[in-house]
Write an enzyme that holds these catalytic residues in place. Structure first.
Site, PDB file in Angstrom:
ATOM      1  N   HIS A  79       0.730  -1.304  -0.055  1.00  0.00           N
ATOM      2  CA  HIS A  79       0.086   0.057  -0.042  1.00  0.00           C
ATOM      3  C   HIS A  79       1.060   1.241   0.036  1.00  0.00           C
ATOM      4  O   HIS A  79       0.520   2.300  -0.682  1.00  0.00           O
ATOM      5  CB  HIS A  79      -0.969  -0.041   1.310  1.00  0.00           C
ATOM      6  CG  HIS A  79      -1.804   1.121   1.323  1.00  0.00           C
ATOM      7  ND1 HIS A  79      -1.560   2.139   2.400  1.00  0.00           N
ATOM      8  CD2 HIS A  79      -2.843   1.733   0.676  1.00  0.00           C
ATOM      9  CE1 HIS A  79      -2.217   3.270   2.393  1.00  0.00           C
ATOM     10  NE2 HIS A  79      -3.222   2.944   1.217  1.00  0.00           N
ATOM     11  N   GLU A  82       1.936   2.023  -3.508  1.00  0.00           N
ATOM     12  CA  GLU A  82       1.243   2.540  -3.984  1.00  0.00           C
ATOM     13  C   GLU A  82       1.138   3.928  -4.160  1.00  0.00           C
ATOM     14  O   GLU A  82       0.891   4.652  -5.244  1.00  0.00           O
ATOM     15  CB  GLU A  82      -0.290   2.083  -4.108  1.00  0.00           C
ATOM     16  CG  GLU A  82      -1.431   2.571  -4.559  1.00  0.00           C
ATOM     17  CD  GLU A  82      -2.798   2.641  -3.724  1.00  0.00           C
ATOM     18  OE1 GLU A  82      -3.400   3.893  -3.640  1.00  0.00           O
ATOM     19  OE2 GLU A  82      -2.981   1.700  -2.974  1.00  0.00           O
ATOM     20  N   HIS A  83       1.225   4.604  -2.826  1.00  0.00           N
ATOM     21  CA  HIS A  83       1.248   5.996  -2.644  1.00  0.00           C
ATOM     22  C   HIS A  83       2.486   6.417  -3.382  1.00  0.00           C
ATOM     23  O   HIS A  83       2.398   7.709  -3.918  1.00  0.00           O
ATOM     24  CB  HIS A  83       1.413   6.206  -1.251  1.00  0.00           C
ATOM     25  CG  HIS A  83       0.086   6.135  -0.442  1.00  0.00           C
ATOM     26  ND1 HIS A  83      -0.373   7.390   0.135  1.00  0.00           N
ATOM     27  CD2 HIS A  83      -0.955   5.358  -0.410  1.00  0.00           C
ATOM     28  CE1 HIS A  83      -1.647   7.138   0.762  1.00  0.00           C
ATOM     29  NE2 HIS A  83      -1.922   5.777   0.286  1.00  0.00           N
ATOM     30  N   GLU A 159      -3.614   8.494   7.441  1.00  0.00           N
ATOM     31  CA  GLU A 159      -4.677   7.693   6.700  1.00  0.00           C
ATOM     32  C   GLU A 159      -4.920   6.649   8.012  1.00  0.00           C
ATOM     33  O   GLU A 159      -6.098   6.567   8.153  1.00  0.00           O
ATOM     34  CB  GLU A 159      -4.180   6.960   5.481  1.00  0.00           C
ATOM     35  CG  GLU A 159      -5.436   6.314   4.693  1.00  0.00           C
ATOM     36  CD  GLU A 159      -4.663   5.665   3.564  1.00  0.00           C
ATOM     37  OE1 GLU A 159      -5.513   4.587   3.377  1.00  0.00           O
ATOM     38  OE2 GLU A 159      -3.928   6.170   2.953  1.00  0.00           O
TER      39      GLU A 159
END
Length: 452
Positions: A79, A82-83, A159
Site C-alpha cells: 500500500h 502504491e502511494h 490515513e
C-alpha cells in the site's frame, strides 16, 4: 486507496453485474464484452474490451502483488508503494504526471487489495498514448528520495489514524480478521500495523518495487472506445521495450487446522447499536474445496444476500428480532475466503436470543436445504441486481482485471453462468455443511459502552 478483500463492494457488485448480464441473455463472455487478449514478448498480458457507445477509455494496469505479499515485519509495504508511485520518475517530476492527466480532462486513482495493486486513468480515446507513456515510465523508472519516503509515510500514518485508529468499527474489523486467519496473511491489515509502517524505509520500498513491478508480473486492461489493433500498437510502443523481470513466486504461509471457535468482544463509545457478526472460513475459486464456490454464492443470496433473504425476512420483517440482518461471500480470492453473517438486535432482544435465531436459520438449511423456488429466485435476483454492468465506464476493466488477478483466465470466466445454473439443491446443502462449522468460525460482538 485500500480495498479490504474480500469485501471489495464495488468490484464485487460489478463482477456480479457482469455475470448476471451473461446469464440473463444466455451468452458467453466473448459475446458480452468481446475481449481481445494478447501478450507482449516481455510477458505483459493485455486485454482489450471495445465499447464505442461513448468517447471514453479506461486504462488500468494491475500488478500481481498485494498486501498479502508484504514481507514479514513490513506490513503495509504494498500500500505504501502504491502511494509512492505518484512521485517522480526519470521522465516526469513529482506531481507532473497527475497535472498532465488533469489538464487533458482525465481522472486517475489507484488501489491496493490483499492480492493485487492497480492504477487507472479515465481519459478521452485520443489521450490513451499519454497515459500509456506515464504508466509505462513509472513501471521501471520510479525515483525516490529519503524526503519522499518520510513525507509519504506520514501521509499513510495519518490515513491509518483517521480511518482506523480513531474508528472503533475499523479496529473491531481488524481484530476479527486477525482472529479469523491463524497464519494466512489476510489476518494483517492492508494498510499495515502502525509500528511497522513507522519503520518502512527506502531500501525496503525499492527492493519490493524491483521484485514485483515488471511487465511479466502485470496485466493491462483497456476498455472503451478503442480498437484492439490500435491498443496493441500503442502497447508495443510504450510497454514493449521494458525488459522482462525475474519470475517471482508468491509464497504465503498457510493456516493450520482450525480446531476451536473464537469470539471477539469489544465495547465502543462511538456506536449506539450493538453489532453481531460471525465469519466462517470458506473456500474461494483458487483455495480449499473450490467446488463449493458456486453453490456458496447462491447460498449466500438465499441466506442473507438481499431483503428477500431468509435472515432479513425472518429476523427483521416477521419476528422483529433485529433491525438489520444479512450475509456476504466472495469467491475471488487467491487465498481462503469467508462467508459472513451480520445482524443488530432490536431494543429488548439479547445477543443470545439473536444468535439463537440466526443459528436456527442455519440449521434449517443444513437439515432441510432450500426449496426449488428459492434457488430459482436467487438466480433471477442475481441477474436483475446488476444488469447494467456493461454500461459503466470502469466496470468492464475492473471486472476482468479483478478476476484475472484472482487467478482466473479470460477464457475461463465465460463459464460462470453455466456453473451457476448447474448448482442443485443438494449442492447447496453440501456447501453449507462444508462451511457452517463453529470450530472454523469467529463470532464478534461490538456493543456500546453506555447503552441508552
Amino acid at each position: 486507496m485500500m480495498l479490504s478483500n474480500p469485501y471489495l463492494k464495488y468490484i464485487c457488485f460489478t463482477a456480479w453485474a457482469f455475470f448476471a448480464c451473461c446469464h440473463a441473455t444466455n451468452i458467453s463472455l466473448a459475446q458480452v464484452f468481446d475481449p481481445t487478449r494478447f501478450v507482449l514478448k516481455n510477458g505483459l498480458e493485455i486485454v482489450v474490451i471495445t465499447d464505442h457507445r461513448a468517447p471514453v477509455v479506461t486504462h488500468m494496469l494491475w500488478y500481481k502483488v498485494g498486501s498479502a505479499d508484504d514481507p514479514p515485519g513490513n506490513s503495509g509495504l504494498a500500500h505504501f508503494l502504491e502511494h509512492l508511485m505518484f512521485k517522480g520518475t526519470t521522465k516526469y517530476n513529482a506531481g507532473e504526471a497527475s497535472k498532465i492527466i488533469a489538464r487533458i480532462g482525465g481522472t486517475e486513482n489507484a488501489f491496493t487489495s490483499y492480492d493485487y495493486t492497480a492504477f487507472f486513468q479515465i481519459i478521452a480515446p485520443n489521450h490513451l498514448s499519454t497515459v500509456m507513456d506515464i504508466e509505462a515510465d513509472r513501471m521501471r523508472n520510479l525515483e525516490l528520495t529519503e524526503r519522499d519516503i518520510l513525507s509519504e509515510r506520514d501521509v499513510v500514518l495519518e490515513e491509518r489514524r483517521s480511518r482506523t485508529d480513531n474508528n472503533d468499527v475499523a479496529l473491531f474489523r481488524e481484530q476479527l480478521a486477525s482472529s479469523m486467519f491463524l497464519s494466512y496473511p489476510y489476518r494483517i491489515p492492508i494498510i499495515g500495523w502502525k509500528h511497522e509502517i513507522e519503520k518502512l524505509d527506502i531500501k525496503a520500498v525499492m527492493h519490493f518495487y524491483n521484485r514485483w513491478y515488471n511487465p511479466n508480473n502485470a496485466v493491462l486492461i483497456i476498455a472503451g472506445d478503442v480498437s484492439p489493433m490500435d491498443v496493441k500498437s500503442l502497447a508495443q510502443r510504450y510497454y514493449g521495450s521494458i525488459p522482462k523481470g525475474p519470475e517471482v513466486a508468491r509464497v504465503r504461509i498457510a493456516d493450520p487446522p482450525h480446531i476451536a471457535a473464537r469470539r471477539v468482544v469489544m465495547k465502543s463509545s462511538q456506536i449506539g447499536q450493538t453489532r453481531w457478526t460471525r465469519r466462517y472460513l470458506a473456500p474461494s475459486y483458487q483455495y480449499g474445496e473450490s467446488r463449493h464456490a458456486y453453490a456458496l454464492q447462491l447460498l449466500n443470496e438465499i441466506l442473507g444476500g438481499s431483503t428477500s433473504s431468509r435472515l432479513y425476512t425472518k429476523l427483521v420483517v416477521e419476528r422483529k428480532d433485529a433491525v438489520s440482518a444479512g450475509s456476504w461471500y466472495g469467491a475471488d480470492n487467491l487465498g481462503p475466503s469467508t462467508l459472513g453473517i451480520f445482524a443488530s438486535p432490536v431494543k429488548g432482544k439479547t445477543i443470545k436470543e439473536l444468535e439463537g435465531a440466526i443459528d436456527e436459520q442455519i440449521d434449517l438449511i443444513l437439515t432441510k436445504g432450500v426449496s426449488k423456488s428459492e434457488l430459482s429466485l436467487a438466480k433471477k435476483r442475481l441477474r436483475r441486481s446488476a444488469i447494467f454492468a456493461r454500461d459503466s465506464v470502469t466496470a468492464p476493466a475492473r471486472i476482468i482485471g479483478n478476476l484475472i488477478l484472482s487467478g482466473q483466465k479470460v477464457h475461463e470466466i465465460e463459464y460462470w453462468p453455466m456453473k451457476i445454473e448447474a448448482v442443485t439443491r443438494q449442492d447447496i446443502i453440501d456447501a453449507a455443511k462444508a462451511v457452517f462449522q463453529l470450530n472454523r468460525s469467529v463470532t464478534g460482538i461490538l456493543s456500546p459502552k453506555n447503552p441508552t
